[in-house]
Write a protein that holds these residues in place. Structure first.
Motif, PDB file in Angstrom:
ATOM      1  N   VAL A   5      -1.548 -10.014   2.996  1.00  0.00           N
ATOM      2  CA  VAL A   5      -1.308  -9.122   4.113  1.00  0.00           C
ATOM      3  C   VAL A   5      -0.936  -7.732   3.620  1.00  0.00           C
ATOM      4  O   VAL A   5      -0.461  -6.903   4.365  1.00  0.00           O
ATOM      5  N   LEU A  27     -11.079   6.274   6.919  1.00  0.00           N
ATOM      6  CA  LEU A  27     -10.262   5.365   7.729  1.00  0.00           C
ATOM      7  C   LEU A  27      -9.295   6.149   8.614  1.00  0.00           C
ATOM      8  O   LEU A  27      -9.093   5.805   9.786  1.00  0.00           O
ATOM      9  N   LEU A  48      -9.166   6.598  12.962  1.00  0.00           N
ATOM     10  CA  LEU A  48      -7.977   6.224  13.736  1.00  0.00           C
ATOM     11  C   LEU A  48      -7.417   7.405  14.532  1.00  0.00           C
ATOM     12  O   LEU A  48      -6.439   7.264  15.257  1.00  0.00           O
ATOM     13  N   PHE A  95       0.369  -3.398  12.367  1.00  0.00           N
ATOM     14  CA  PHE A  95      -0.499  -2.543  13.162  1.00  0.00           C
ATOM     15  C   PHE A  95      -1.936  -3.025  12.974  1.00  0.00           C
ATOM     16  O   PHE A  95      -2.304  -3.382  11.856  1.00  0.00           O
ATOM     17  N   ALA A 147       3.804   0.040   3.824  1.00  0.00           N
ATOM     18  CA  ALA A 147       3.562  -1.007   2.825  1.00  0.00           C
ATOM     19  C   ALA A 147       2.488  -1.990   3.268  1.00  0.00           C
ATOM     20  O   ALA A 147       1.936  -2.724   2.448  1.00  0.00           O
ATOM     21  N   GLU A 148       2.191  -2.032   4.561  1.00  0.00           N
ATOM     22  CA  GLU A 148       1.238  -3.017   5.070  1.00  0.00           C
ATOM     23  C   GLU A 148      -0.156  -2.429   5.312  1.00  0.00           C
ATOM     24  O   GLU A 148      -0.957  -3.018   6.043  1.00  0.00           O
ATOM     25  N   SER A 149      -0.452  -1.288   4.737  1.00  0.00           N
ATOM     26  CA  SER A 149      -1.773  -0.653   4.877  1.00  0.00           C
ATOM     27  C   SER A 149      -2.226  -0.604   6.341  1.00  0.00           C
ATOM     28  O   SER A 149      -3.273  -1.142   6.708  1.00  0.00           O
ATOM     29  N   PRO A 150      -1.437   0.044   7.185  1.00  0.00           N
ATOM     30  CA  PRO A 150      -1.713  -0.035   8.627  1.00  0.00           C
ATOM     31  C   PRO A 150      -3.029   0.617   9.057  1.00  0.00           C
ATOM     32  O   PRO A 150      -3.617   0.197  10.054  1.00  0.00           O
ATOM     33  N   VAL A 151      -3.493   1.582   8.310  1.00  0.00           N
ATOM     34  CA  VAL A 151      -4.643   2.357   8.781  1.00  0.00           C
ATOM     35  C   VAL A 151      -5.926   1.526   8.812  1.00  0.00           C
ATOM     36  O   VAL A 151      -6.794   1.732   9.653  1.00  0.00           O
ATOM     37  N   MET A 152      -6.027   0.536   7.930  1.00  0.00           N
ATOM     38  CA  MET A 152      -7.309  -0.176   7.808  1.00  0.00           C
ATOM     39  C   MET A 152      -7.432  -1.398   8.711  1.00  0.00           C
ATOM     40  O   MET A 152      -8.536  -1.899   8.920  1.00  0.00           O
ATOM     41  N   ARG A 153      -6.340  -1.892   9.278  1.00  0.00           N
ATOM     42  CA  ARG A 153      -6.372  -3.228   9.878  1.00  0.00           C
ATOM     43  C   ARG A 153      -7.085  -3.304  11.224  1.00  0.00           C
ATOM     44  O   ARG A 153      -7.390  -4.382  11.710  1.00  0.00           O
TER      45      ARG A 153
END
Lengths: 103, 594
Positions: free
Chosen positions: A16, A95, A99, B487, B541-547
């Motif tokens: 994740v 990316l 967004l 996100f 930390a969770e790479s929000p932009v790509m999800r």
């Protein structure tokens, strides 16, 4: 020692976190949509042992879609359609742009 | 293909009304009206949520964006679709797909948040700035599915929903209970047993590494620009959280977080004791020594006793919190068993698991969602270690036999699992275990042998992704949905459409949870859920932009060749199913009004 043993498993928690193959694929698809390419088969991506990501697909008129993000240049990708380069540059910029609201 | 005769219609409406406990005339009247797409149904067809401006440091807000239409994908059809299909099509099933809800009891001592100090990116799933708001996001998500109880494409009633795992974040019974209650429409009070003052790392000055809404300064979250919100933590436990419940029967499968601690580690005796105790760690040293020390201790009775004593007496780096016995870490079989402790509506009791599962210990199931669509719920989780999964041989063989049967019976097949085709390579086994664990390539090859398989829905990687498996003229679609924790906190609805021209379309529609784009100041459930989504955007930390994925992964029409002559599915049979589903939705609506 116990701490080190446990923390050696840190890499296993990563799914994740960032996902390089997905990021390259998403950026490539965003480019194809942005440029209104008619896609027959969306690019399928794979990462080599050296972390180079390549993707191949097909346009509706049988043109080749080729995507590459090289190991030595992980931040960037090149999207080629029918031999013409559609985009060569930053993955993150693509990316981020996808967004954000279009002006 | 003739539809229901008047007599058949009345019989179907009568049966559906009785089953859903809704007056016959209500069901008959609603079912007699033509299905009309809900043009105002709140989905990403109408509005998207995009990244807004930077307001402090690197911290950004969210803004509303335009809706996004369906993008046809013809990878498996190999040609452009017939334009006439839109006039002739009929809906075979409209379902909700939830995954990776990660319901979190943020005050629990059974969490390991300080591990992010060791490596924030690697341990990002151990702590999110919005952990205390997961219950509110879950409620907000269920509200969206309730609002989308009729298809935004065809108006068909929702027939079923599937939860593809990772429902309880840290293996806590309390989290498991919260998730089931939210989907069942049962109000959850996060303060029961522990009070309305938030006791957790985000409220403690010692936890400089955490986002502390009362005073974010001094740590990386403060440096990033996270806002000062002094009442947020107490707001999160100030009042019970209501939920409308799902509008359709919902089914569930195991995720790795429902199997291992943090989806990755075996459950140590130390963690069992910590979870129900009154000492919570706020330091890396405290957490690492407890968790990892617990690993070693599990091998001896003396070690286990020593661990338990350490937990009870307290250690440096810990603070006292109210203990709660309901936080116990559940055993693997208890996950299934808890799904029988549920409301009769929306049901079904067991949510896919059966009494046979409880007796045999088998953690996978099959269910006919309609007389012509069969679902298989798999358990792809590794029982030993690691977040990724595989398909054990016993389950693989069972599925192979079941697919042969479904194929011979002309059923369309949906596969549900937690892991996706990019995360099925975990072959960790205990010494002496000999059962083969099948990986992605073998599993996909199995599914490709059976044209009846039209879709494989899963989660795990917290992103929207749609992959075609097969070649032009045959194959199936793999649909991975995002999560409620990272996100963009999106889920989806999927509708299977017969185009009546020898092709099927699977329509996927991404669903944002019901909370407004920008959080209000009322501290309502939706305000807090909205705040969570904004925090998730900034949880770097969770790479929000790509999800969020690309347009190829969001609102799509996924075309494929029909695996058999779909005219064998009569209009009358489809209408009967819609009447039954509509009656259940009408019962749901009556609950909303009461």
């Amino acid at each position: 020692m116990l701490l080190l043993t446990g923390c050696s498993q840190i890499a296993a928690i990563a799914p994740v976190g960032g996902n390089r193959t997905s990021e390259v694929r998403y950026a490539a698809l965003d480019i194809l949509v942005r440029d209104e390419v008619d896609v027959l088969a969306a690019p399928i991506c794979a990462m080599a042992d050296d972390r180079t990501v390549t993707c191949t697909g097909t346009t509706l008129d049988s043109g080749a879609i080729d995507v590459v993000s090289k190991a030595e240049d992980e931040a960037n990708l090149t999207v080629t359609v029918g031999g013409s380069v559609l985009y060569s540059g930053s993955i993150q910029e693509v990316l981020e742009s996808a967004l954000e609201p279009r002006p | 293909m003739p539809g229901l005769s008047r007599r058949q219609f009345l019989l179907a409406a009568s049966a559906a009304a009785a089953a859903a406990a809704v007056p016959f005339e209500v069901v008959a009247t609603a079912s007699a009206a033509p299905s009309v797409p809900l043009s105002d149904a709140p989905s990403t067809l109408l509005q998207t949520i995009l990244q807004g401006r930077t307001v402090s440091g690197q911290y950004r807000t969210l803004v509303a964006g335009p809706g996004e239409g369906y993008l046809p994908r013809i990878d498996l059809l190999g040609r452009a679709p017939e334009a006439a299909r839109t006039a002739a099509r009929r809906s075979l099933l409209y379902i909700g797909h939830l995954s990776d809800m990660h319901v979190i009891d943020a005050q629990s001592p059974g969490r390991i948040e300080p591990m992010i100090v060791q490596d924030h990116s690697a341990w990002g799933s151990a702590f999110h700035p919005h952990d205390p708001l997961s219950l509110h996001v879950t409620s907000s998500t269920v509200q969206s599915f309730s609002a989308l109880r009729y298809s935004p494409l065809t108006g068909a009633p929702m027939g079923a929903a599937i939860v593809t795992g990772d429902s309880a974040d840290m293996h806590s019974h309390k989290e498991l209970r919260w998730y089931i209650d939210m989907l069942d429409g049962v109000t959850v009070d996060p303060a029961v047993g522990i009070g309305r003052t938030f006791n957790g790392v985000q409220g403690w000055a010692e936890a400089v590494w955490a986002y502390r809404p009362g005073n974010p300064s001094g740590g990386s979250f403060g440096d990033y620009g996270f806002p000062k919100l002094p009442t947020l933590l107490d707001d999160s436990v100030a009042r019970p959280v209501e939920s409308p419940g799902m509008p359709a029967p919902w089914y569930a499968v195991y995720g790795n977080h429902d199997t291992l601690l943090l989806g990755t580690f075996d459950l140590s005796s130390q963690m069992h004791a910590l979870a129900v105790g009154g000492q919570k760690s706020y330091s890396l040293d405290g957490t690492a020594s407890t968790i990892l020390g617990g690993y070693a201790a599990t091998t001896s009775a003396l070690g286990r006793a020593t661990d338990a004593a350490g937990v009870a007496l307290g250690r440096p780096g810990f603070r006292s919190v109210p203990s709660d016995p309901d936080r116990y870490l559940f055993a693997q079989a208890e996950f299934m068993a808890e799904h029988f402790n549920t409301e009769s509506a929306p049901g079904p009791v067991g949510h896919g698991f059966t009494r046979k599962n409880l007796q045999s210990g088998e953690t996978w199931w099959k269910a006919d969602l309609t007389p012509f669509i069969r679902a298989f719920g798999l358990d792809t989780c590794n029982q030993v270690a690691g977040p990724d999964g595989a398909v054990p041989a016993a389950q693989f063989r069972w599925l192979e036999q079941e697919l042969e049967r479904a194929q011979s019976e002309n059923r369309l097949v949906l596969i549900f699992s937690h892991h996706n085709s990019l995360t099925l390579e975990n072959r960790a086994q205990r010494p002496g275990d000999a059962e083969k664990l099948y990986g992605a390539e073998e599993f996909v090859d199995l599914l490709l042998r059976f044209p009846a398989v039209v879709g494989w829905m899963n989660g795990h990687t917290h992103l929207n992704q749609i992959l075609a498996h097969g070649t032009a003229g045959s194959g199936f679609w793999e649909i991975t949905t995002a999560s409620c924790i990272d996100f963009p906190q999106q889920q989806q609805v999927v509708e299977i459409i017969d185009n009546r021209d020898g092709t099927l379309s699977l329509f996927t529609t991404v669903v944002d949870h019901a909370a407004p784009v920008s959080p209000g100041s009322g501290a309502t459930t939706l305000d807090l859920a909205s705040q969570s989504r904004e925090f998730a955007l900034n949880d770097w930390a969770e790479s929000p932009v790509m999800r969020r994925g690309s347009p190829f992964d969001r609102n799509t029409e996924l075309l494929l060749k029909a695996p058999f002559d779909l005219s064998r599915i009569s209009d009358a049979a489809v209408e009967s199913e819609h009447i039954a589903a509509r009656a259940r939705v009408l019962a749901h609506e009556r609950g909303l009004k009461s």
